[in-house]
Design a protein around this motif. Structure first.
Motif, PDB file in Angstrom:
ATOM      1  N   ILE A  11       0.763  -1.191  -0.079  1.00  0.00           N
ATOM      2  CA  ILE A  11      -0.078  -0.035  -0.202  1.00  0.00           C
ATOM      3  C   ILE A  11       0.889   1.076  -0.102  1.00  0.00           C
ATOM      4  CG2 ILE A  11      -1.926   1.494   1.064  1.00  0.00           C
ATOM      5  CD1 ILE A  11      -2.114  -1.576   2.807  1.00  0.00           C
ATOM      6  N   GLN A  46      -9.949  -2.650  -3.944  1.00  0.00           N
ATOM      7  CA  GLN A  46      -8.993  -3.184  -3.024  1.00  0.00           C
ATOM      8  C   GLN A  46      -9.339  -3.627  -1.756  1.00  0.00           C
ATOM      9  OE1 GLN A  46      -5.982  -0.260  -1.875  1.00  0.00           O
ATOM     10  NE2 GLN A  46      -4.207  -1.626  -2.358  1.00  0.00           N
ATOM     11  N   VAL A  48      -7.842  -4.639   1.996  1.00  0.00           N
ATOM     12  CA  VAL A  48      -6.649  -4.634   3.008  1.00  0.00           C
ATOM     13  C   VAL A  48      -7.082  -5.319   4.224  1.00  0.00           C
ATOM     14  CG1 VAL A  48      -5.585  -2.791   4.365  1.00  0.00           C
ATOM     15  CG2 VAL A  48      -6.446  -2.181   2.464  1.00  0.00           C
ATOM     16  N   THR A  72      -2.255  -5.440   1.419  1.00  0.00           N
ATOM     17  CA  THR A  72      -3.413  -5.756   0.320  1.00  0.00           C
ATOM     18  C   THR A  72      -3.292  -7.258   0.337  1.00  0.00           C
ATOM     19  OG1 THR A  72      -1.634  -5.720  -1.480  1.00  0.00           O
ATOM     20  CG2 THR A  72      -2.960  -3.714  -0.767  1.00  0.00           C
TER      21      THR A  72
END
Length: 161
Positions: A11, A46, A48, A72
């Motif tokens: 990230i 995305q 996380v 990620t």
């Protein structure tokens, strides 16, 4: 002074990624019911993954503090613990780091142990290291469970990112 920062993998900017908004969260629970992994599903597509980490403060004692790590992932998390968030979470207003300030030892200890995400309605979503090692606590208006952080919230300093 000892400082334990977030560990961030894959990230570029955690603040920028989360500021794009949240679609959902999901999490993995251990057998005893505590959460050990949180998945943030971002509006960008995305995901996380958030996990707690243990940091040894002193080699001569059991004094440890938690910090968070972010990475990620392509894993979506367990479907039974998937919470779709409303439109209010598509716009993140504020991203703050909760930094533990511990002065109980001879030297000061700072640990990035949590985050607060505030939406456009000023509702807060808190992820923080739990009292049970390697666990994460969640506090949010849409999540009804016991909230037992590693330390009292007054022991953490809020820092806007």
């Amino acid at each position: 002074m000892k400082e334990f920062k977030f560990k961030i993998y894959g990230i570029d900017s955690l603040r920028d990624s989360i500021s794009l908004g949240l679609e959902a969260i999901s999490f993995h629970k251990l057998k005893h019911g505590e959460i050990d992994i949180v998945y943030l599903h971002l509006c960008s597509g995305q995901t996380v993954e958030i996990e707690a980490d243990i940091n040894s403060v002193s080699s001569s004692s059991w004094h440890e503090v938690g910090s968070l790590k972010f990475q990620t992932t392509k894993h979506a998390g367990p479907k039974e613990n998937y919470i779709s968030l409303g439109m209010n979470w598509r716009k993140v207003k504020l991203f703050e780091v909760l930094k533990l300030v511990d002065t109980s030892d001879k030297e000061e200890i700072f640990a990035e142990s949590g985050v607060i995400i505030t939406n456009c309605k000023n509702e807060e979503l808190i992820f923080i290291c739990g009292a049970y090692p390697l666990t994460i606590q969640i506090k949010a208006p849409f999540y009804n469970a016991d909230f037992e952080p590693e330390y009292d919230l007054i022991d953490y300093k809020r820092e806007v990112q």
